[in-house]
Design a protein around this motif. Sequence first.
Motif, PDB file in Angstrom:
ATOM      1  N   SER A   1       0.821  -1.210   0.000  1.00  0.00           N
ATOM      2  CA  SER A   1       0.000   0.000   0.000  1.00  0.00           C
ATOM      3  C   SER A   1       0.852   1.255   0.000  1.00  0.00           C
ATOM      4  CB  SER A   1      -0.930  -0.005   1.213  1.00  0.00           C
ATOM      5  OG  SER A   1      -1.602   1.213   1.322  1.00  0.00           O
ATOM      6  N   GLN A   2       1.934   1.249   0.762  1.00  0.00           N
ATOM      7  CA  GLN A   2       2.817   2.416   0.796  1.00  0.00           C
ATOM      8  C   GLN A   2       3.463   2.650  -0.564  1.00  0.00           C
ATOM      9  OE1 GLN A   2       5.332   1.283   4.075  1.00  0.00           O
ATOM     10  NE2 GLN A   2       4.152   2.488   5.548  1.00  0.00           N
ATOM     11  N   ILE A   3       3.905   1.584  -1.211  1.00  0.00           N
ATOM     12  CA  ILE A   3       4.524   1.710  -2.540  1.00  0.00           C
ATOM     13  C   ILE A   3       3.499   2.225  -3.552  1.00  0.00           C
ATOM     14  CG2 ILE A   3       5.510   0.396  -4.468  1.00  0.00           C
ATOM     15  CD1 ILE A   3       6.800  -1.444  -2.305  1.00  0.00           C
ATOM     16  N   LEU A   4       2.302   1.622  -3.540  1.00  0.00           N
ATOM     17  CA  LEU A   4       1.270   2.034  -4.494  1.00  0.00           C
ATOM     18  C   LEU A   4       0.769   3.444  -4.203  1.00  0.00           C
ATOM     19  CD1 LEU A   4      -0.766  -1.284  -4.912  1.00  0.00           C
ATOM     20  CD2 LEU A   4       0.880  -0.265  -6.494  1.00  0.00           C
ATOM     21  N   SER A   5       0.700   3.828  -2.932  1.00  0.00           N
ATOM     22  CA  SER A   5       0.283   5.193  -2.589  1.00  0.00           C
ATOM     23  C   SER A   5       1.289   6.209  -3.123  1.00  0.00           C
ATOM     24  CB  SER A   5       0.151   5.357  -1.073  1.00  0.00           C
ATOM     25  OG  SER A   5      -0.939   4.615  -0.596  1.00  0.00           O
ATOM     26  N   LYS A   6       2.566   5.868  -3.038  1.00  0.00           N
ATOM     27  CA  LYS A   6       3.604   6.755  -3.580  1.00  0.00           C
ATOM     28  C   LYS A   6       3.464   6.836  -5.101  1.00  0.00           C
ATOM     29  CE  LYS A   6       8.577   7.434  -4.033  1.00  0.00           C
ATOM     30  NZ  LYS A   6       8.422   7.858  -5.404  1.00  0.00           N
ATOM     31  N   ASN A   7       3.238   5.688  -5.745  1.00  0.00           N
ATOM     32  CA  ASN A   7       3.039   5.686  -7.197  1.00  0.00           C
ATOM     33  C   ASN A   7       1.824   6.525  -7.589  1.00  0.00           C
ATOM     34  OD1 ASN A   7       5.210   3.954  -7.401  1.00  0.00           O
ATOM     35  ND2 ASN A   7       3.976   2.128  -7.764  1.00  0.00           N
ATOM     36  N   PHE A   8       0.754   6.417  -6.797  1.00  0.00           N
ATOM     37  CA  PHE A   8      -0.457   7.181  -7.073  1.00  0.00           C
ATOM     38  C   PHE A   8      -0.205   8.679  -6.898  1.00  0.00           C
ATOM     39  CE2 PHE A   8      -4.684   8.850  -5.812  1.00  0.00           C
ATOM     40  CZ  PHE A   8      -5.324   8.631  -7.021  1.00  0.00           C
ATOM     41  N   ALA A   9       0.527   9.042  -5.844  1.00  0.00           N
ATOM     42  CA  ALA A   9       0.855  10.454  -5.628  1.00  0.00           C
ATOM     43  C   ALA A   9       1.702  10.996  -6.779  1.00  0.00           C
ATOM     44  CB  ALA A   9       1.576  10.633  -4.297  1.00  0.00           C
ATOM     45  N   ASP A  10       2.654  10.187  -7.250  1.00  0.00           N
ATOM     46  CA  ASP A  10       3.480  10.594  -8.391  1.00  0.00           C
ATOM     47  C   ASP A  10       2.620  10.783  -9.644  1.00  0.00           C
ATOM     48  OD1 ASP A  10       5.745  10.507  -6.815  1.00  0.00           O
ATOM     49  OD2 ASP A  10       6.392   8.533  -7.527  1.00  0.00           O
ATOM     50  N   LEU A  11       1.690   9.863  -9.854  1.00  0.00           N
ATOM     51  CA  LEU A  11       0.808   9.963 -11.013  1.00  0.00           C
ATOM     52  C   LEU A  11      -0.083  11.200 -10.907  1.00  0.00           C
ATOM     53  CD1 LEU A  11      -0.202   8.610 -13.631  1.00  0.00           C
ATOM     54  CD2 LEU A  11      -1.846   7.361 -12.238  1.00  0.00           C
TER      55      LEU A  11
ATOM     56  N   GLN B   1      -8.687   7.524  -6.118  1.00  0.00           N
ATOM     57  CA  GLN B   1      -8.419   8.115  -4.804  1.00  0.00           C
ATOM     58  C   GLN B   1      -9.300   7.459  -3.747  1.00  0.00           C
ATOM     59  OE1 GLN B   1      -6.025  10.695  -3.994  1.00  0.00           O
ATOM     60  NE2 GLN B   1      -6.524   9.765  -2.043  1.00  0.00           N
ATOM     61  N   ARG B   2     -10.567   7.204  -4.089  1.00  0.00           N
ATOM     62  CA  ARG B   2     -11.462   6.535  -3.128  1.00  0.00           C
ATOM     63  C   ARG B   2     -10.981   5.115  -2.824  1.00  0.00           C
ATOM     64  NH1 ARG B   2     -15.699   9.326  -5.931  1.00  0.00           N
ATOM     65  NH2 ARG B   2     -16.108   7.523  -7.218  1.00  0.00           N
ATOM     66  N   VAL B   3     -10.528   4.399  -3.857  1.00  0.00           N
ATOM     67  CA  VAL B   3     -10.008   3.039  -3.646  1.00  0.00           C
ATOM     68  C   VAL B   3      -8.774   3.078  -2.758  1.00  0.00           C
ATOM     69  CG1 VAL B   3      -8.936   1.060  -4.790  1.00  0.00           C
ATOM     70  CG2 VAL B   3     -10.984   2.075  -5.768  1.00  0.00           C
ATOM     71  N   VAL B   4      -7.863   4.009  -3.059  1.00  0.00           N
ATOM     72  CA  VAL B   4      -6.639   4.149  -2.251  1.00  0.00           C
ATOM     73  C   VAL B   4      -6.997   4.435  -0.794  1.00  0.00           C
ATOM     74  CG1 VAL B   4      -4.623   5.644  -1.860  1.00  0.00           C
ATOM     75  CG2 VAL B   4      -5.153   4.864  -4.160  1.00  0.00           C
ATOM     76  N   ASP B   5      -7.888   5.397  -0.590  1.00  0.00           N
ATOM     77  CA  ASP B   5      -8.283   5.756   0.779  1.00  0.00           C
ATOM     78  C   ASP B   5      -8.939   4.582   1.498  1.00  0.00           C
ATOM     79  OD1 ASP B   5      -7.305   8.290   0.357  1.00  0.00           O
ATOM     80  OD2 ASP B   5      -9.275   9.191  -0.040  1.00  0.00           O
ATOM     81  N   ARG B   6      -9.819   3.883   0.809  1.00  0.00           N
ATOM     82  CA  ARG B   6     -10.544   2.764   1.430  1.00  0.00           C
ATOM     83  C   ARG B   6      -9.589   1.623   1.794  1.00  0.00           C
ATOM     84  NH1 ARG B   6     -13.697   1.349   4.984  1.00  0.00           N
ATOM     85  NH2 ARG B   6     -14.971  -0.455   4.592  1.00  0.00           N
ATOM     86  N   ILE B   7      -8.696   1.272   0.885  1.00  0.00           N
ATOM     87  CA  ILE B   7      -7.727   0.202   1.171  1.00  0.00           C
ATOM     88  C   ILE B   7      -6.842   0.604   2.342  1.00  0.00           C
ATOM     89  CG2 ILE B   7      -5.700  -1.020   0.270  1.00  0.00           C
ATOM     90  CD1 ILE B   7      -8.272  -2.112  -0.878  1.00  0.00           C
ATOM     91  N   ASN B   8      -6.377   1.851   2.348  1.00  0.00           N
ATOM     92  CA  ASN B   8      -5.537   2.312   3.455  1.00  0.00           C
ATOM     93  C   ASN B   8      -6.300   2.300   4.776  1.00  0.00           C
ATOM     94  OD1 ASN B   8      -3.198   2.631   1.959  1.00  0.00           O
ATOM     95  ND2 ASN B   8      -3.646   4.756   1.439  1.00  0.00           N
TER      96      ASN B   8
END
Length: 199
Positions: A67-77, A140-147
């Motif tokens: 999740s941390q890796i994907l969150s960083k990738n999402f923030a970069d995107l 963003q909703r998926v990221v927030d929900r998974i986190n």
Amino acid sequence: MDEIDLSNYGSRDEIEALTHWLKDINSSLSLWALSKLAQSFEESLTQLRDRFGSINIDDTDKALEKSQILSKNFADLQRNLVPFITELDNFCDRYYADLPFNIEFQRVEERHSDHLFFAQQREWLTKLSTQLKKYEKESQRVVDRINQLIASKINSEVSKSNNRLQRGVFWMTMVLILLTIILIFADLDNIVTNISALF
């Protein structure tokens, strides 16, 4: 160039017609590049959203790391996507003003009335921009929900660990109290003797 009909480019002069033709090619290539870039962002968002959805939250250590890796990738995107969407919207809003004109001041799509390529491309880019905004919000909703789920799972495990620790401390305290009582009873004769010696 002799076999190419340049009459639709609004000029009586071959050089001017060629100039207008090159402007149209430039507009076409610009639209193509923007559409490919938008499609690339769309694919990246959907892949990232799907990767977030595949996280196994039962294995909290791996889930948190992924999740941390994907969150960083999402923030970069997002850092690139949000300005791109804004620029794409601005481009589509002002696009008709930037279309090349011929010497009779006819718009390109008016000269090519059999198909409205530029107008259709503009409309498609506008829809793609709207779709990218929607995908970004969904992701963003998926990221927030998974986190949130991972954090909830970790909090639950920390709570269970704290409960075990509290039970351990409780039983250790009971053992210490019991040992104190045993030691007091074992030494009760000495205590009574010392007290009676005082009186």
